[in-house]
Design a protein around this motif. Structure first.
Motif, short mmCIF file in Angstrom:
data_model
loop_
_atom_site.label_atom_id
_atom_site.label_comp_id
_atom_site.label_asym_id
_atom_site.label_seq_id
_atom_site.Cartn_x
_atom_site.Cartn_y
_atom_site.Cartn_z
N VAL A 6 0.99 -1.16 -0.03
CA VAL A 6 0.01 -0.18 -0.04
C VAL A 6 0.83 1.34 -0.02
O VAL A 6 1.87 1.25 1.01
CB VAL A 6 -0.89 -0.11 1.23
CG1 VAL A 6 -1.59 1.38 1.30
CG2 VAL A 6 -1.86 -1.26 1.21
N ASN A 7 0.67 2.07 -1.06
CA ASN A 7 1.43 3.23 -1.10
C ASN A 7 0.78 4.38 -0.54
O ASN A 7 -0.73 4.72 -0.84
CB ASN A 7 1.73 3.74 -2.47
CG ASN A 7 2.77 2.53 -3.14
OD1 ASN A 7 3.35 2.03 -2.44
ND2 ASN A 7 2.87 2.75 -4.37
N ALA A 8 1.26 5.19 0.28
CA ALA A 8 0.57 6.35 0.86
C ALA A 8 1.45 7.78 0.71
O ALA A 8 2.85 7.41 1.25
CB ALA A 8 0.20 6.16 2.43
N VAL A 9 1.24 8.75 0.28
CA VAL A 9 1.74 9.81 0.22
C VAL A 9 1.71 10.63 1.81
O VAL A 9 0.81 10.95 2.22
CB VAL A 9 1.57 10.89 -0.66
CG1 VAL A 9 2.32 12.35 -0.95
CG2 VAL A 9 1.84 10.23 -2.18
N ALA A 10 2.98 10.84 2.13
CA ALA A 10 3.03 11.64 3.71
C ALA A 10 2.67 13.02 3.20
O ALA A 10 3.61 13.87 2.68
CB ALA A 10 4.21 11.30 4.07
N LEU A 11 1.59 13.67 4.00
CA LEU A 11 1.20 15.08 3.72
C LEU A 11 1.10 15.52 5.35
O LEU A 11 0.60 14.86 5.94
CB LEU A 11 0.11 15.18 2.90
CG LEU A 11 0.29 14.78 1.52
CD1 LEU A 11 -1.16 14.52 0.85
CD2 LEU A 11 1.12 15.31 0.59
N PRO A 12 1.69 16.81 5.35
CA PRO A 12 1.56 17.38 6.64
C PRO A 12 0.14 17.41 7.30
O PRO A 12 0.02 17.49 8.63
CB PRO A 12 1.82 18.83 6.50
CG PRO A 12 1.79 19.16 4.96
CD PRO A 12 1.96 17.74 4.29
N GLY A 13 -0.96 17.61 6.51
CA GLY A 13 -2.41 18.01 7.29
C GLY A 13 -2.78 16.73 7.48
O GLY A 13 -3.93 16.50 8.22
N ALA A 20 -1.82 0.32 11.39
CA ALA A 20 -2.37 -0.81 12.05
C ALA A 20 -3.36 -1.65 11.23
O ALA A 20 -3.26 -2.85 11.22
CB ALA A 20 -3.29 -0.10 13.20
N GLU A 21 -3.85 -0.93 10.44
CA GLU A 21 -4.89 -1.59 9.44
C GLU A 21 -4.13 -2.45 8.36
O GLU A 21 -4.48 -3.68 8.18
CB GLU A 21 -5.76 -0.66 8.62
CG GLU A 21 -6.76 -1.46 7.98
CD GLU A 21 -7.79 -2.19 8.73
OE1 GLU A 21 -8.53 -3.13 8.01
OE2 GLU A 21 -7.96 -1.92 10.08
N CYS A 22 -3.00 -2.06 7.87
CA CYS A 22 -2.38 -2.84 6.96
C CYS A 22 -1.68 -4.08 7.52
O CYS A 22 -1.58 -4.99 7.17
CB CYS A 22 -1.10 -1.94 6.20
SG CYS A 22 -1.81 -0.90 5.08
N LEU A 23 -1.35 -3.89 8.87
CA LEU A 23 -0.51 -5.05 9.44
C LEU A 23 -1.70 -6.11 9.99
O LEU A 23 -1.19 -7.23 9.64
CB LEU A 23 0.07 -4.49 10.94
CG LEU A 23 1.19 -3.76 10.91
CD1 LEU A 23 1.57 -2.77 12.25
CD2 LEU A 23 2.48 -4.53 10.32
N GLY A 44 -2.33 -7.78 6.75
CA GLY A 44 -1.10 -8.48 5.97
C GLY A 44 -0.64 -8.04 4.77
O GLY A 44 -0.12 -8.42 3.94
N TRP A 45 -0.88 -6.42 4.79
CA TRP A 45 -0.26 -5.55 3.87
C TRP A 45 1.19 -5.03 4.10
O TRP A 45 0.92 -4.77 5.49
CB TRP A 45 -1.49 -4.71 3.37
CG TRP A 45 -2.88 -5.21 2.71
CD1 TRP A 45 -3.03 -6.59 2.55
CD2 TRP A 45 -3.94 -4.50 2.73
NE1 TRP A 45 -4.32 -6.81 2.11
CE2 TRP A 45 -4.94 -5.50 2.12
CE3 TRP A 45 -4.45 -3.31 2.70
CZ2 TRP A 45 -6.16 -5.19 1.90
CZ3 TRP A 45 -5.52 -2.91 2.35
CH2 TRP A 45 -6.66 -3.84 1.98
N GLY A 49 5.04 -7.03 11.69
CA GLY A 49 5.23 -6.91 10.34
C GLY A 49 6.12 -5.89 10.09
O GLY A 49 7.08 -5.61 10.86
N SER A 50 5.96 -5.12 9.06
CA SER A 50 7.19 -4.03 8.77
C SER A 50 6.47 -2.80 7.99
O SER A 50 5.12 -2.95 7.39
CB SER A 50 7.91 -4.49 7.57
OG SER A 50 7.32 -4.96 6.30
N VAL A 51 7.10 -1.85 7.88
CA VAL A 51 6.69 -0.38 7.32
C VAL A 51 7.83 0.08 6.70
O VAL A 51 8.84 0.08 7.36
CB VAL A 51 5.85 0.56 8.19
CG1 VAL A 51 7.27 0.81 9.39
CG2 VAL A 51 5.52 1.61 7.54
#
Length: 395
Positions: A212-219, A230-233, A236-237, A304-306
C-alpha cells in the motif's frame, strides 16, 4: 496502547553517497579517444551493449512502463482538480509496441523487473494482453521477469483473478487515508471503499505481497499514518509511506512542507508502534522498519514491517537501477529528467531492435547524477522539474 521506544534514525534514513563518473566512456568506431554519446546526442557507437549502464556505473534492472496517462482520481499532489489534457489514443503506445519494448529490455538489455504504471493502468482494456506478452518473456538466464502493477485499485476487484492468470505477480495499491472524508479530500473522489475492495481482491487472487502506497502530507500525517499502519498489519499488507515529491502541479509542492522520514517515524512511534530499523536489504526504494506486535486504538495488530521511500530527505540515487517509458513512448532515465528520448517514432518508422537498443543505451549513458541533474546541489530545490506531472510520467 504499547509504549513507544526511543527512536534514533541510523543508516536507513541517511543519504547514500553519490557515485563519481566513470573514467572511461565508450569509444566511437575507428577511433580516437573516448567520446560519450552524451556529448553528441548520437546513438550508441558500434554494436549495442547487453546492459544499460550510465556514466556513474549504475546498471538498469528495473523498467517502469506507463501504459496510459489517464486516471479516474484527481489526487491533489498529482494533478489539477480539472484533470489534464489526456493524450489522444493514436499517440499512445499500442499493446504490440509495449510488448516489443519489453522484449528488447528483458531479452537483450538486462532488465529483470517490469512495473506497469499509469496514470491508472486499469483504464487500459488490453492490460491483461500486455501482461501476458511480458510474462512470456525470458531473461538471457531463463528467468521470468518480475511483473508488478501500480494502481489506485478502482476496478481491481473485477480483474484481479484475470490479471493473475495473465502473469501478474504483485500489486502496489495507492491508499493515502482510511478516513473516508480525508481520502475523498485528497483524491477529489469518494472511492475509498472501491480502493479497499480492489486490494482485498488482489490479495485473494494471490497477488502478494500487497503493498500500500501512501503519500505523507502534513495535514493528514498524525491522524492517518498510525491508522493506516495498524490496518495494513492486520490485513497482512505492506505499507509504504512516500515523501511528497515535486511532480504535481507546481503550486502543490514546497520544500518546507515535505514530511520527511524522521517525522513519519516519530508519528508512528508516538502512536505506540515499536520500530526497529532494517535498512534497504533488497536495494528497492523503500527503507524498511520492523514493527513489533502490539495494540493500536484498542485493537491488537500482528508484527510486520513498514517502509519509507525518502526520495527528498534521504535520496537513493546512488544505486538507482530504474528507467521509465511514458505512455507515448518517451524514455526517461530519471524520474526528474527534463530530457526525453523518443522511442515511439523509431518504432513506427521501421527501426530494428538494434537501432532501438543503441538509442536506449546512449540515453542510459547520459542519465543524470541525481534528481534530474548532474549538479543537484546547484538547483534551488535540489530537483530538476520535469515538463510532465507524475500522472503523465508513470510511477
Amino acid at each position: 496502547m504499547t509504549s513507544a521506544p526511543a527512536y534514533a534514525p541510523r543508516s536507513g534514513t541517511a543519504r547514500t553517497r553519490l557515485p563519481v563518473p566513470l573514467a572511461v566512456a565508450p569509444k566511437r568506431p575507428g577511433g580516437a579517444g573516448a567520446e560519450s554519446p552524451g556529448a553528441t546526442g548520437l546513438p550508441w557507437p558500434g554494436p549495442p551493449p547487453s546492459t544499460l549502464t550510465d556514466r556513474y556505473g549504475r546498471v538498469v534492472r528495473d523498467l517502469r512502463l506507463s501504459i496510459t496517462d489517464r486516471c479516474n482520481l484527481r489526487c491533489s499532489y498529482c494533478m489539477p482538480a480539472q484533470g489534464l489534457d489526456w493524450l489522444a489514443t493514436p499517440l499512445l503506445l499500442t499493446a504490440d509496441e509495449i510488448g516489443r519494448l519489453a522484449r528488447i529490455a528483458v531479452t537483450r538489455l538486462g532488465v529483470e523487473r517490469i512495473r506497469i504504471t499509469g496514470g491508472e493502468p486499469l483504464m487500459r482494456r488490453d492490460l491483461e494482453e500486455i501482461i501476458s506478452a511480458i510474462a512470456a518473456l525470458r531473461t538471457p538466464g531463463g528467468a521470468v521477469p518480475d511483473i508488478g502493477l501500480t494502481t489506485n485499485g478502482l476496478g481491481l476487484d473485477k480483474r484481479a483473478a484475470a490479471l493473475r492468470d495473465a502473469g501478474l505477480a504483485r500489486v502496489n495499491v495507492s491508499i493515502d487515508a482510511l478516513d473516508r472524508e480525508a481520502y475523498a479530500g485528497l483524491t477529489r473522489r469518494d472511492r475509498l471503499d472501491d480502493a479497499l475492495a480492489g486490494a482485498t481482491a488482489a490479495q485473494a487472487a494471490g497477488l502478494e505481497p500487497i503493498k500500500v502506497n501512501a503519500v505523507a502530507l502534513p495535514g493528514t500525517l498524525d491522524a492517518q499514518a498510525p491508522r493506516l499502519l495498524a490496518e495494513c498489519l492486520r490485513r497482512g499488507w505492506q505499507l509504504r509511506f512516500i515523501e511528497h515529491m515535486p511532480l504535481g502541479p507546481r503550486e502543490s509542492w514546497r520544500a518546507e512542507d515535505v514530511v520527511g522520514a524522521e517525522r513519519i517515524l516519530a508519528a508512528l512511534a508516538g502512536a505506540g508502534f515499536a520500530l526497529e530499523e532494517a535498512g534497504r536489504p533488497d536495494r528497492r526504494p523503500a527503507a524498511l522498519w520492523r514493527v513489533a506486535a502490539g495494540e493500536h486504538d484498542g485493537a491488537a495488530h500482528p508484527a510486520g514491517s513498514v517502509g519509507i521511500i525518502a526520495s527528498v530527505t534521504a535520496p537513493f540515487c546512488a544505486d538507482c537501477d530504474r528507467a521509465r517509458i511514458t505512455a507515448d513512448g518517451r524514455l526517461m532515465t530519471c524520474l526528474f529528467s527534463s530530457t526525453e528520448t523518443d522511442l515511439r517514432a523509431p518504432l513506427r518508422q521501421g527501426a530494428t531492435d538494434e537501432d532501438i537498443m543503441r538509442l536506449w543505451a546512449a540515453a542510459a549513458w547520459r542519465k543524470p547524477l541525481a534528481h534530474g541533474s548532474d549538479d543537484p546541489g546547484a538547483l534551488p530545490s535540489g530537483f530538476e522539474r520535469p515538463g510532465r506531472t507524475m500522472s503523465a510520467i508513470g510511477g
